[in-house]
Design a protein around this motif. Structure first.
Motif, mmCIF file in Angstrom:
data_model
loop_
_atom_site.group_PDB
_atom_site.id
_atom_site.type_symbol
_atom_site.label_atom_id
_atom_site.label_comp_id
_atom_site.label_asym_id
_atom_site.label_seq_id
_atom_site.Cartn_x
_atom_site.Cartn_y
_atom_site.Cartn_z
ATOM 1 N N CYS A 1 32.535 18.234 46.839
ATOM 2 C CA CYS A 1 32.698 18.276 45.381
ATOM 3 C C CYS A 1 32.624 16.872 44.783
ATOM 4 O O CYS A 1 32.142 16.679 43.662
ATOM 5 C CB CYS A 1 34.040 18.914 45.018
ATOM 6 S SG CYS A 1 34.240 20.597 45.611
ATOM 7 N N ASP B 1 27.032 22.661 41.018
ATOM 8 C CA ASP B 1 27.888 23.846 41.068
ATOM 9 C C ASP B 1 28.655 23.935 42.389
ATOM 10 O O ASP B 1 28.976 25.019 42.861
ATOM 11 C CB ASP B 1 27.070 25.120 40.822
ATOM 12 C CG ASP B 1 25.943 25.302 41.826
ATOM 13 O OD1 ASP B 1 25.404 24.278 42.296
ATOM 14 O OD2 ASP B 1 25.593 26.450 42.139
ATOM 15 N N LEU C 1 32.048 23.600 44.153
ATOM 16 C CA LEU C 1 33.420 23.719 43.650
ATOM 17 C C LEU C 1 34.401 23.908 44.801
ATOM 18 O O LEU C 1 34.045 24.410 45.869
ATOM 19 C CB LEU C 1 33.532 24.915 42.693
ATOM 20 C CG LEU C 1 32.604 24.906 41.473
ATOM 21 C CD1 LEU C 1 32.667 26.258 40.770
ATOM 22 C CD2 LEU C 1 32.993 23.792 40.507
ATOM 23 N N TYR D 1 38.265 25.622 45.510
ATOM 24 C CA TYR D 1 39.183 26.586 44.911
ATOM 25 C C TYR D 1 40.568 26.449 45.544
ATOM 26 O O TYR D 1 40.692 26.403 46.772
ATOM 27 C CB TYR D 1 38.668 28.010 45.120
ATOM 28 C CG TYR D 1 37.265 28.243 44.592
ATOM 29 C CD1 TYR D 1 37.001 28.258 43.223
ATOM 30 C CD2 TYR D 1 36.205 28.450 45.473
ATOM 31 C CE1 TYR D 1 35.716 28.474 42.749
ATOM 32 C CE2 TYR D 1 34.923 28.672 45.000
ATOM 33 C CZ TYR D 1 34.678 28.679 43.632
ATOM 34 O OH TYR D 1 33.408 28.893 43.161
ATOM 35 N N GLU E 1 41.275 31.057 40.496
ATOM 36 C CA GLU E 1 40.137 30.134 40.444
ATOM 37 C C GLU E 1 38.995 30.636 41.309
ATOM 38 O O GLU E 1 37.824 30.600 40.898
ATOM 39 C CB GLU E 1 40.562 28.748 40.943
ATOM 40 C CG GLU E 1 41.374 27.925 39.972
ATOM 41 C CD GLU E 1 41.715 26.561 40.562
ATOM 42 O OE1 GLU E 1 42.022 25.656 39.771
ATOM 43 O OE2 GLU E 1 41.670 26.402 41.800
ATOM 44 N N ALA F 1 37.193 33.925 39.783
ATOM 45 C CA ALA F 1 36.354 33.640 38.618
ATOM 46 C C ALA F 1 35.179 32.736 38.985
ATOM 47 O O ALA F 1 34.028 32.989 38.588
ATOM 48 C CB ALA F 1 37.199 32.990 37.526
ATOM 49 N N GLY F 2 35.450 31.693 39.746
ATOM 50 C CA GLY F 2 34.407 30.731 40.089
ATOM 51 C C GLY F 2 33.346 31.312 41.000
ATOM 52 O O GLY F 2 32.154 31.058 40.817
ATOM 53 N N LYS G 1 31.003 33.653 39.107
ATOM 54 C CA LYS G 1 30.116 32.925 38.196
ATOM 55 C C LYS G 1 28.993 32.221 38.962
ATOM 56 O O LYS G 1 27.818 32.322 38.590
ATOM 57 C CB LYS G 1 30.921 31.899 37.394
ATOM 58 C CG LYS G 1 30.077 31.082 36.409
ATOM 59 C CD LYS G 1 30.936 30.174 35.555
ATOM 60 C CE LYS G 1 31.535 29.051 36.365
ATOM 61 N NZ LYS G 1 32.271 28.077 35.517
ATOM 62 N N THR G 2 29.328 31.528 40.043
ATOM 63 C CA THR G 2 28.313 30.772 40.778
ATOM 64 C C THR G 2 27.445 31.677 41.644
ATOM 65 O O THR G 2 26.264 31.390 41.843
ATOM 66 C CB THR G 2 28.966 29.688 41.655
ATOM 67 O OG1 THR G 2 29.939 30.293 42.522
ATOM 68 C CG2 THR G 2 29.666 28.647 40.794
ATOM 69 N N ARG H 1 25.031 31.194 47.971
ATOM 70 C CA ARG H 1 26.175 30.306 48.167
ATOM 71 C C ARG H 1 26.420 30.035 49.645
ATOM 72 O O ARG H 1 26.099 30.866 50.503
ATOM 73 C CB ARG H 1 27.459 30.920 47.585
ATOM 74 C CG ARG H 1 27.353 31.488 46.198
ATOM 75 C CD ARG H 1 26.978 30.430 45.183
ATOM 76 N NE ARG H 1 27.954 29.367 45.092
ATOM 77 C CZ ARG H 1 27.702 28.180 44.496
ATOM 78 N NH1 ARG H 1 26.508 27.937 43.976
ATOM 79 N NH2 ARG H 1 28.639 27.268 44.429
ATOM 80 N N GLY I 1 26.823 30.094 34.789
ATOM 81 C CA GLY I 1 27.646 30.580 33.686
ATOM 82 C C GLY I 1 26.944 31.529 32.748
ATOM 83 O O GLY I 1 27.588 32.138 31.885
ATOM 84 N N THR J 1 27.826 36.671 35.194
ATOM 85 C CA THR J 1 28.845 36.707 36.238
ATOM 86 C C THR J 1 28.668 37.990 37.042
ATOM 87 O O THR J 1 28.203 39.009 36.504
ATOM 88 C CB THR J 1 30.262 36.631 35.642
ATOM 89 O OG1 THR J 1 31.214 36.543 36.702
ATOM 90 C CG2 THR J 1 30.552 37.843 34.786
#
Length: 341
Positions: free
Chosen positions: A246, A257, A259, A261, A266, A269-270, A273-274, A280, A308, A311
């Motif tokens: 990060c 992107d 991140l 957590y 967190e 939601a994250g 979204k990603t 990933r 963003g 989602t």
């Protein structure tokens, strides 16, 4: 490009601006560009930094296993030994460029326990070394061979290669072992060197009955005296953690992107979204050999154009592969989030 453009920025980005890049380390790169991208336009991102006692693979013939209980330095094949010595020479040249400062008198290590049976393969120490160094190891007395990374004489399997690299660059490098009952004496001895190369595998000090925290704090004290420690405890902690990715996300070797957590909310939601944006790679903060690392794609293959913009829904289906053994699984987003938390 990485060496010229991003490498000088890595340590400051990790909050380690006062520390040199580790003497011996690796990083895993992942191709982030679509298939068919011209090579000159490809973007490669860092997947992980590895700096905690990274081994020299060409020396593996020197470590003991059940079927090779007498493995030693001379078991390394000639062609592999040539490569070991080439690596070692580079290490020595890099080390001498970092150390700086005056030399000390010859170092007496007679006050700490001599653990190794011999120093087979070690070159003679220089009569007038430019700098004095030590290579610190740990012998786990409760384990066969003293640990899974040892040669039959008690040294780590690649310690001789490291030490010889220093010696060939005109520095001395004495092989010493940390015995937790001699903690204070050991670190009094360490204060007399210009540099300490730490080759203690994570977990081995604790397994032998010592305290990794106590050892690390003492090494931090050595570092504060101006003595180089490779790698220092802070470098291992901050560079080895997965959230290091990060901190370099803004560099060319990172992705914006990326991140970390730290709570269920967190993550839920994250991730949704990603995941809607692109495939990933999800990792635990600590781990090795691919354990707990998942490569995840939307089964539908329908991704949004920017982070963003959309989602994922709980019932969206994921195709997943674990990096440890490459086994594949299929789950809904909701199932995977529940699994992770």
């Amino acid at each position: 490009n990485f060496l010229e453009r991003d490498l000088p920025k890595v340590m400051p980005a990790l909050g380690l601006g006062d520390e040199p890049v580790p003497l011996w380390w690796t990083t895993d790169f992942i191709l982030a560009s679509p298939v068919g991208t011209p090579s000159e336009d490809e973007k490669w991102i860092v997947g992980e930094f590895n700096c905690s006692c990274v081994g020299i693979s060409k020396c593996l013939a020197a470590y003991c296993q059940d079927h090779t209980p007498n493995a030693c330095y001379t078991d390394i094949a000639k062609e592999d030994l040539y490569e070991c010595e080439r690596y070692a020479k580079i290490l020595g040249q890099q080390a001498i460029s970092i150390v700086g400062g005056p030399s000390f008198a010859p170092i007496n290590v007679g006050s700490i326990t001599r653990v190794a049976k011999d120093d087979l393969g070690l070159l003679s120490q220089p009569s007038k070394p430019k700098f004095f160094g030590a290579l610190a190891q740990i012998y786990v007395r409760s384990q066969t061979f003293g640990g899974s990374d040892k040669s039959s004489n008690g040294h780590r399997y690649d310690s001789i290669a490291f030490a010889n690299g220093m010696i060939k660059s005109g520095m001395s490098c004495q092989l010493i072992h940390y015995v937790h009952k001699e903690h204070d004496t050991f670190f009094d001895v360490c204060k007399n060197f210009n540099f300490i190369i730490v080759r203690c595998n994570p977990g081995q000090i604790k397994t032998d009955g010592g305290s990794q925290e106590k050892f690390d704090n003492a090494m931090r004290g050595i570092r504060k005296l101006g003595i180089q420690v490779w790698p220092s405890p802070d470098v291992m902690e901050f560079m080895g953690a997965k959230d290091a990715l990060c901190k370099v996300a803004h560099l060319n070797i990172g992705l914006p992107d990326t991140l970390a957590y730290y709570s269920t909310e967190e993550f839920s939601a994250g991730f949704k979204k990603t995941m809607a944006f692109q495939p990933r790679v999800l990792k635990q903060n600590r781990g090795s050999s691919g354990e707990g690392i998942w490569i995840i794609k939307l089964k539908s293959g329908n991704y949004c154009s920017e982070v963003g913009a959309e989602t994922c829904n709980d019932d969206d289906v994921l195709d997943m592969v674990e990096a440890n053994d490459n086994h594949a699984e299929t789950h809904t987003v909701a199932e995977f989030v529940e699994f992770c938390v």
